[in-house]
Design a protein around this motif. Structure first.
Motif, mmCIF file in Angstrom:
data_model
loop_
_atom_site.group_PDB
_atom_site.id
_atom_site.type_symbol
_atom_site.label_atom_id
_atom_site.label_comp_id
_atom_site.label_asym_id
_atom_site.label_seq_id
_atom_site.Cartn_x
_atom_site.Cartn_y
_atom_site.Cartn_z
ATOM 1 N N TRP A 431 46.686 45.052 35.183
ATOM 2 C CA TRP A 431 47.420 43.825 34.878
ATOM 3 C C TRP A 431 47.416 42.884 36.076
ATOM 4 O O TRP A 431 47.127 41.688 35.941
ATOM 5 N N PHE A 432 47.718 43.411 37.250
ATOM 6 C CA PHE A 432 47.746 42.561 38.439
ATOM 7 C C PHE A 432 46.344 42.058 38.788
ATOM 8 O O PHE A 432 46.180 40.932 39.271
ATOM 9 N N ALA A 433 45.321 42.878 38.527
ATOM 10 C CA ALA A 433 43.947 42.427 38.763
ATOM 11 C C ALA A 433 43.576 41.286 37.825
ATOM 12 O O ALA A 433 42.931 40.311 38.234
ATOM 13 N N LEU A 434 43.985 41.393 36.556
ATOM 14 C CA LEU A 434 43.711 40.319 35.606
ATOM 15 C C LEU A 434 44.446 39.037 35.980
ATOM 16 O O LEU A 434 43.917 37.932 35.795
ATOM 17 N N GLN A 435 45.657 39.180 36.504
ATOM 18 C CA GLN A 435 46.377 37.979 36.939
ATOM 19 C C GLN A 435 45.646 37.293 38.086
ATOM 20 O O GLN A 435 45.552 36.061 38.140
ATOM 21 N N GLY A 436 45.105 38.113 39.004
ATOM 22 C CA GLY A 436 44.323 37.525 40.087
ATOM 23 C C GLY A 436 43.063 36.848 39.593
ATOM 24 O O GLY A 436 42.690 35.768 40.073
ATOM 25 N N ALA A 437 42.397 37.469 38.603
ATOM 26 C CA ALA A 437 41.188 36.861 38.039
ATOM 27 C C ALA A 437 41.521 35.563 37.319
ATOM 28 O O ALA A 437 40.778 34.575 37.416
ATOM 29 N N ALA A 438 42.639 35.544 36.583
ATOM 30 C CA ALA A 438 43.044 34.318 35.885
ATOM 31 C C ALA A 438 43.344 33.204 36.878
ATOM 32 O O ALA A 438 43.001 32.035 36.650
#
Length: 520
Positions: A431-438
């Motif tokens: 989840w935190f990785a996806l937030q960084g990618a977004a």
């Protein structure tokens, strides 16, 4: 590719919708509407690649003061543009078989094409005037789809409530556009956003424009207390419910994201998003659990998800809200199109298990939040400078604790318990990785999250975290109601009131029928 060729995407379904007497040749109408949607999908895909390689695509507005035909396509609009074209293509293809043999199939496909064209134009509009015209057109197309079966009084009531909410929202957006035109002298997005970045502190017209845009977005996205029409959309064919998630119910969220550079200047607008969005998210998540209809559950789930997206915007987590918009649209459109097989899938996957005791859930929650506070402190996510990351991370931890407590209930094998804990940790990291990618993808299109503006904002953050924790414990207690006659009566009454949506929709129905009586 010339930038103006992008207009082929909304133009193709709009031209198909103009064909005369669609019900006389439904097969031809179906093939042409699908072909137009495929053309729009191809244009959207090429546009997304072009933006990813070469950056933002803009055209000068063909008109004075930024009022006229113009395009503005950055990372945010390219992603939503591609999403709308993809879901629209799938839904139209599904509608070809779903309504085969229905005497009104051609008419249905006409209004589906009108709605799809309006939403496609909404995502690529280069100024607020063109955006407003597409915004109104989506409401008109949806209204005709809601009344596809005119003899259904439930559909008529839903259309009336949606019509009233939409017109009030249209008025709010129009007033906001007038205020912005007076304050900045243009409605073209590129110069408007550039001027907004250097326009601090905000003056009264900018603050009022932000409030009006947020009000329009909340009315468009079925937020409390005007959420009831979305639940009654079930009176229409299933493809309408799926198409809603191709930028119609999400249009309010897209408006906030598109105008985020201006909305963030208005502290009252951001606070309104937090309060209304958070309350709607908690309300929808509780009512959803008590619904016995699959589609009603999905509808209240959408109400809750839209509320949570508005909450993310209010916290300043605009990139996270954009990711939420994309993911929820894909998931919920698929869920509605596959709703006919949900019962069989649930029956096949059902495993009897006990509900976790609320006391154990509470202890696990306290421990998980304490651990998150330590991790957040090590990562530098203090609530003052990174309020959005802190609050959303705490909400994620609560959700994982709730699911983990259910999984651990009755489990005696240490290996299984360890696997559940490992998966929870993996979900958190993902989840935190996806937030960084977004943030990397949409960062150039959206403003950074603001820091806390004062004690009122701090109190709101505490209230949000406490409210989500309280609702999570309440849900756990509902699943494992207390023993005793008084306890059973309480939970039975709570279930009855929640299953009725706390009667908010009933009150709205009475008000609408008093103002706009139903036909006999």
């Amino acid at each position: 590719m010339s930038a103006w060729l992008i207009l082929l995407a909304p133009l193709a379904p709009a031209l198909v919708a103009c064909l005369p007497r669609p019900d006389e040749a439904p097969r031809r109408m179906a093939m042409l509407s699908i072909a137009a949607a495929l053309l729009a999908l191809a244009v959207a895909a090429v546009t997304a690649v072009s933006v990813a390689i070469g950056g933002r695509i803009t055209t000068p507005t063909l008109g004075a003061a930024g009022i006229g035909l113009g395009l503005h396509i950055d990372g945010l609009s390219a992603a939503v543009f591609l999403l709308v074209a993809f879901i629209g293509t799938v839904v139209l293809r599904y509608s070809k078989n779903y309504l085969a043999g229905d005497p009104g199939q051609g008419r249905f496909l006409r209004w589906m094409s009108v709605t799809l064209a309006a939403v496609l134009l909404l995502t690529i509009a280069g100024n607020l005037a063109l955006f407003f015209l597409a915004w109104v057109a989506t409401s008109i197309g949806l209204n005709r789809l809601l009344l596809f079966y005119p003899h259904r009084l439930g559909a008529e009531l839903a259309a009336k409530k949606k019509f009233i909410a939409s017109r009030v929202g249209d008025l709010c957006l129009l007033m906001a556009a007038c205020l912005l035109l007076g304050a900045f002298g243009t409605l073209e997005f590129a110069p408007l956003f550039a001027a907004a970045k250097g326009h601090a502190p905000a003056d009264l017209p900018t603050i009022l424009a932000g409030l009006l845009m947020v009000a329009a977005a909340l009315l468009k996205s079925a937020q409390l207390p005007v959420h009831g029409w979305l639940v009654e959309v079930m009176e229409t064919p299933t493809p309408v419910s799926a198409l809603l998630h191709a930028g119609i119910i999400n249009a309010g969220g897209f408006l906030v994201l598109r105008m985020a550079d201006l909305v963030v200047l208005s502290a009252p607008a951001m606070e309104m998003l937090v309060v209304v969005g958070g309350a709607t998210a908690l309300f929808g998540s509780l009512v959803m659990l008590t619904q016995t209809s699959v589609k009603a559950q999905l509808a209240y789930s959408t109400v809750a998800q839209m509320g949570f997206m508005m909450l993310q915007c209010g916290l300043g987590a605009f990139a996270a809200a954009a990711l939420h918009l994309l993911a929820h649209s894909l998931y919920k459109a698929h869920a509605f199109l596959g709703s006919g097989s949900v019962v069989d899938q649930a029956r096949a996957a059902w495993v009897p298990q006990g509900a976790p005791h609320p006391a154990r859930v509470g202890l696990a929650l306290a421990a998980a939040l304490a651990a998150f506070a330590v991790v957040a402190g090590l990562a530098g996510w203090d609530p003052v400078s990174h309020p959005a990351s802190f609050v959303l991370g705490a909400v994620l931890v609560m959700g994982l604790v709730h699911l983990g407590a259910q999984a651990f209930e009755g489990v005696s094998a240490p290996a299984l318990a360890g696997r559940v804990a490992g998966l929870a940790a993996l979900v958190a990291v993902a989840w935190f990785a996806l937030q960084g990618a977004a943030q990397h993808v949409f960062g150039a299109s959206l403003p950074p999250a603001p820091a806390l503006r004062g004690p009122f904002d701090a109190a709101l953050l505490v209230l949000v975290v406490a409210s989500f924790a309280g609702v999570m414990l309440f849900q756990s207690a509902m699943a494992a109601p207390g023993q005793g006659q008084a306890g059973q009566r309480f939970w039975l009454a709570a279930h009855v009131h929640l299953s009725a949506g706390l009667y908010l929709n009933t009150l709205a129905n009475r008000l609408v029928l008093r103002l706009w009586p139903a036909r006999s």
